[in-house]
Write a protein that holds these residues in place. Structure first.
Motif, PDB file in Angstrom:
ATOM      1  N   ILE A  47       0.359  11.520  -9.466  1.00  0.00           N
ATOM      2  CA  ILE A  47       1.583  11.070  -8.926  1.00  0.00           C
ATOM      3  C   ILE A  47       1.755   9.514  -9.055  1.00  0.00           C
ATOM      4  N   LEU A  48       0.691   8.754  -8.875  1.00  0.00           N
ATOM      5  CA  LEU A  48       0.678   7.230  -8.780  1.00  0.00           C
ATOM      6  C   LEU A  48       1.061   6.779 -10.311  1.00  0.00           C
ATOM      7  N   LYS A  49       0.624   7.657 -11.514  1.00  0.00           N
ATOM      8  CA  LYS A  49       0.804   7.342 -12.671  1.00  0.00           C
ATOM      9  C   LYS A  49       2.694   7.360 -13.066  1.00  0.00           C
ATOM     10  N   GLN A  50       2.913   8.390 -12.501  1.00  0.00           N
ATOM     11  CA  GLN A  50       4.387   8.617 -12.403  1.00  0.00           C
ATOM     12  C   GLN A  50       5.282   7.750 -11.720  1.00  0.00           C
ATOM     13  N   TYR A  51       4.625   7.192 -10.681  1.00  0.00           N
ATOM     14  CA  TYR A  51       5.244   5.900 -10.066  1.00  0.00           C
ATOM     15  C   TYR A  51       5.327   4.701 -10.644  1.00  0.00           C
ATOM     16  N   GLU A  52       4.584   4.537 -11.751  1.00  0.00           N
ATOM     17  CA  GLU A  52       4.318   3.256 -12.432  1.00  0.00           C
ATOM     18  C   GLU A  52       5.480   3.198 -13.724  1.00  0.00           C
TER      19      GLU A  52
ATOM     20  N   PRO B  42      11.843  -4.534  -9.146  1.00  0.00           N
ATOM     21  CA  PRO B  42      12.906  -3.886  -8.724  1.00  0.00           C
ATOM     22  C   PRO B  42      12.482  -2.706  -7.574  1.00  0.00           C
ATOM     23  N   ILE B  43      13.594  -2.551  -6.710  1.00  0.00           N
ATOM     24  CA  ILE B  43      13.151  -1.334  -5.725  1.00  0.00           C
ATOM     25  C   ILE B  43      13.361   0.061  -6.452  1.00  0.00           C
ATOM     26  N   LYS B  44      12.460   0.774  -6.331  1.00  0.00           N
ATOM     27  CA  LYS B  44      12.366   2.090  -6.979  1.00  0.00           C
ATOM     28  C   LYS B  44      11.960   3.294  -6.155  1.00  0.00           C
ATOM     29  N   TYR B  45      12.256   4.357  -6.593  1.00  0.00           N
ATOM     30  CA  TYR B  45      11.699   5.541  -5.858  1.00  0.00           C
ATOM     31  C   TYR B  45      11.347   6.545  -7.001  1.00  0.00           C
ATOM     32  N   LEU B  46      10.055   7.348  -6.490  1.00  0.00           N
ATOM     33  CA  LEU B  46       9.775   8.484  -7.296  1.00  0.00           C
ATOM     34  C   LEU B  46      10.269   9.720  -6.929  1.00  0.00           C
ATOM     35  N   ASN B  47      10.881  10.570  -7.675  1.00  0.00           N
ATOM     36  CA  ASN B  47      11.592  11.870  -7.242  1.00  0.00           C
ATOM     37  C   ASN B  47      10.892  13.008  -7.643  1.00  0.00           C
ATOM     38  N   LEU B  48      10.438  13.739  -6.409  1.00  0.00           N
ATOM     39  CA  LEU B  48       9.426  14.928  -6.403  1.00  0.00           C
ATOM     40  C   LEU B  48       9.723  16.087  -5.842  1.00  0.00           C
ATOM     41  N   ASP B  49       9.410  17.091  -5.951  1.00  0.00           N
ATOM     42  CA  ASP B  49       9.707  18.405  -5.210  1.00  0.00           C
ATOM     43  C   ASP B  49       9.474  18.262  -3.788  1.00  0.00           C
ATOM     44  N   ILE B  50      10.151  18.904  -3.058  1.00  0.00           N
ATOM     45  CA  ILE B  50      10.252  18.524  -1.362  1.00  0.00           C
ATOM     46  C   ILE B  50       8.819  19.319  -0.935  1.00  0.00           C
ATOM     47  N   GLU B  51       7.905  20.020  -1.616  1.00  0.00           N
ATOM     48  CA  GLU B  51       6.909  20.565  -1.134  1.00  0.00           C
ATOM     49  C   GLU B  51       5.501  19.382  -1.248  1.00  0.00           C
ATOM     50  N   VAL B  52       6.075  18.631  -2.225  1.00  0.00           N
ATOM     51  CA  VAL B  52       5.123  17.381  -2.345  1.00  0.00           C
ATOM     52  C   VAL B  52       5.146  16.373  -1.165  1.00  0.00           C
ATOM     53  N   LEU B  53       6.662  16.075  -0.837  1.00  0.00           N
ATOM     54  CA  LEU B  53       7.065  15.100   0.538  1.00  0.00           C
ATOM     55  C   LEU B  53       6.197  15.857   1.466  1.00  0.00           C
TER      56      LEU B  53
ATOM     57  N   ASP C 280       0.665  -1.210   0.150  1.00  0.00           N
ATOM     58  CA  ASP C 280       0.092   0.097   0.046  1.00  0.00           C
ATOM     59  C   ASP C 280       0.840   1.258   0.002  1.00  0.00           C
ATOM     60  N   TYR C 281       2.242   1.228   0.061  1.00  0.00           N
ATOM     61  CA  TYR C 281       2.976   2.228   0.215  1.00  0.00           C
ATOM     62  C   TYR C 281       3.983   2.481  -1.024  1.00  0.00           C
ATOM     63  N   ILE C 282       4.432   3.606  -1.335  1.00  0.00           N
ATOM     64  CA  ILE C 282       5.501   3.921  -2.304  1.00  0.00           C
ATOM     65  C   ILE C 282       6.586   4.954  -1.282  1.00  0.00           C
ATOM     66  N   SER C 283       7.751   4.637  -2.321  1.00  0.00           N
ATOM     67  CA  SER C 283       8.958   5.542  -1.530  1.00  0.00           C
ATOM     68  C   SER C 283       9.016   6.706  -2.529  1.00  0.00           C
ATOM     69  N   ILE C 284       8.980   7.802  -1.919  1.00  0.00           N
ATOM     70  CA  ILE C 284       9.030   9.035  -2.705  1.00  0.00           C
ATOM     71  C   ILE C 284      10.602   9.897  -2.189  1.00  0.00           C
ATOM     72  N   ILE C 285      11.303  10.393  -3.191  1.00  0.00           N
ATOM     73  CA  ILE C 285      12.604  11.046  -2.572  1.00  0.00           C
ATOM     74  C   ILE C 285      12.428  12.327  -3.264  1.00  0.00           C
ATOM     75  N   ASN C 286      13.359  12.890  -2.462  1.00  0.00           N
ATOM     76  CA  ASN C 286      13.758  14.413  -3.017  1.00  0.00           C
ATOM     77  C   ASN C 286      15.282  14.776  -3.252  1.00  0.00           C
TER      78      ASN C 286
ATOM     79  N   GLY D 264       9.749  13.686 -11.267  1.00  0.00           N
ATOM     80  CA  GLY D 264       8.520  12.975 -12.091  1.00  0.00           C
ATOM     81  C   GLY D 264       9.046  11.601 -12.646  1.00  0.00           C
ATOM     82  N   ASN D 265      10.185  11.178 -12.365  1.00  0.00           N
ATOM     83  CA  ASN D 265      10.633  10.104 -12.565  1.00  0.00           C
ATOM     84  C   ASN D 265      10.924   9.023 -11.799  1.00  0.00           C
ATOM     85  N   THR D 266      11.103   7.667 -11.795  1.00  0.00           N
ATOM     86  CA  THR D 266      11.508   6.635 -11.126  1.00  0.00           C
ATOM     87  C   THR D 266      12.870   6.342 -11.286  1.00  0.00           C
TER      88      THR D 266
END
Length: 446
Positions: free
Chosen positions: A425-430, A293-304, A262-268, A277-279
């Motif tokens: 954002i979920l689409k970006q994570y895919e 694969p282990i992956k992370y979605l990179n987003l702006d710090i304000e989103v985090l 149920d969770y995803i990893s979001i990085i800045n 916007g990329n993983t």
């Protein structure tokens, strides 16, 4: 262009610069006698960082990872244990899950992944930079949420009493030395077999023999994981409960509300080579061998920031990764970029941005903790409450406090439930992850 040495003229200029400001001598004397930390400590920061929060979660007592690098494991288990104790209304304030149980399977799975990577690179020379990197540290204590997710989905969890801590769980230096030495020996055996012309099937069969030896060794340090146990507890109404002969995997599925799927990893990581916007993933990253694969979605710090607030307000703590050693005081339990007056005391300027520090290797993800509270003023945060895993002697019974400006500069990753994340954002994570070098700044396993 030749390299220029330090000359007497350069030294004279440096000395003249130092002596040109009389305050330099005063501050130098203070730092030499008392140390930079005490001399530069900003007491206004201490006054501002008080433990009162508009939104917080009562998560129980702080645990202690001691002389190991298992912070990621402790932080993740803290979220699972809270979901269990809270949903069952358990009376035991000291209820914990077995860190040793997860630690065992992590050591064993990392051993297998290392040997598989050795087989994958078996045609290369030992001088190959990736082979050398694998051999430098076959496995370690370090990890992250996504690795925990793979372990818990495969092996489940158990109460602390079902597999208690051992000496090697409190100080992992020797177990890591022995396990790594045996894995390097195994790598040599597999590579020697290849060079002597042995078929791949025979090499793979020998890898299984090495794994049996590794299991035996790890059991000597940590004990053998339980197949089943009795889950016993008393609830807040004083009623005693017992669930007999339950497996760790059954226990996890039956009692934990936290499910990693149920969770995803979001990085800045605001660097030019990692557009938002990329993983991203790293070559050889992981512990469990599988196809995901282990992956992370990179987003702006304000989103985090906003996603973290939403999850806390929903009553769930947030696992996060940061550079805990920067602008922090362990005893006080404070993380604040205004905590030290370094510029005034040292008569210098520090002007690198988060992007600069990342690109020039001045910062990285070094520790994992959980957010358990936030103080909102007119909807905006100014400080955060943190559950650490360094015992109760520091901070406020082991809890730390972070300023929101520190969040901007030194928080790199948050683990967020998908229910708080927009479809965009979920689409970006895919997206399929961009595979980075094994030594990229995204990759430190903490």
């Amino acid at each position: 262009m030749g390299k220029k040495p330090i000359t007497a003229d350069i030294i004279d200029k440096c000395s003249e610069y130092y002596r040109s400001d009389k305050n330099n001598k005063v501050y130098s004397d203070a730092v030499m006698r008392n140390g930079l930390v005490e001399v530069s400590l900003n007491h206004d920061s201490i006054k501002n960082m008080h433990f009162d929060f508009s939104d917080e979660i009562e998560v129980g007592r702080v645990t202690a990872q001691k002389k190991t690098a298992r912070c990621w494991m402790f932080a993740a288990l803290n979220t699972v244990r809270y979901s269990i104790s809270h949903s069952l209304k358990m009376k035991e304030v000291d209820f914990q899950l077995s860190q040793n149980y997860i630690y065992f399977w992590d050591k064993f799975e990392k051993s297998n992944l290392f040997l598989e990577n050795i087989i994958e690179t078996i045609d290369r020379e030992l001088s190959d930079h990736e082979v050398a990197g694998l051999l430098k540290e076959p496995q370690s204590d370090c990890g992250q949420w996504d690795m925990f997710a793979k372990l818990i989905e495969k092996y489940g969890v158990a109460p602390l009493y079902a597999m208690p801590e051992t000496q090697s769980c409190t100080d992992s230096k020797i177990i890591n030395e022995i396990v790594n030495e045996k894995l390097r020996q195994g790598a040599k055996e597999l590579r020697d077999m290849h060079r002597s012309g042995k078929p791949l099937k025979e090499i793979e069969d020998h890898k299984e023999y090495i794994l049996m030896d590794m299991y035996n060794i790890i059991c000597h340090f940590l004990g053998e994981p339980p197949d089943k146990f009795d889950f016993e507890y008393r609830d807040l109404d004083g009623v005693f409960h017992r669930d007999k002969d339950i497996t760790p995997l059954e226990f996890y599925h039956k009692y934990s509300k936290v499910k990693p799927i149920d969770y995803i990893s979001i990085i800045n990581f605001p660097t030019d080579d990692k557009p938002f916007g990329n993983t991203y993933s790293l070559k050889y990253l992981g512990n469990v061998v599988d196809d995901e694969p282990i992956k992370y979605l990179n987003l702006d710090i304000e989103v985090l920031r906003q996603l973290t607030i939403a999850q806390i307000k929903d009553g769930e703590q947030v696992v996060f990764g940061c550079d805990v050693g920067k602008m922090s005081h362990r005893g006080l339990g404070i993380l604040d970029i205004n905590l030290y007056n370094y510029e005034a005391v040292l008569n210098t300027k520090f002007n690198m941005t988060k992007k600069d520090r990342l690109m020039y290797r001045g910062t990285s993800l070094t520790h994992v903790m959980t957010f358990t509270g936030v103080n909102l003023v007119d909807g905006k945060p100014n400080r955060w409450k943190i559950q650490n895993s360094w015992g109760e002697a520091e901070g406020k019974k082991g809890f730390y406090i972070m300023s929101d400006r520190w969040f901007d500069e030194y928080v790199f990753k948050v683990i967020i439930n998908k229910k708080h994340i927009s479809n965009e954002i979920l689409k970006q994570y895919e997206k399929a992850p961009i595979i980075l070098s094994p030594w990229d700044q995204v990759g430190p396993l903490f």
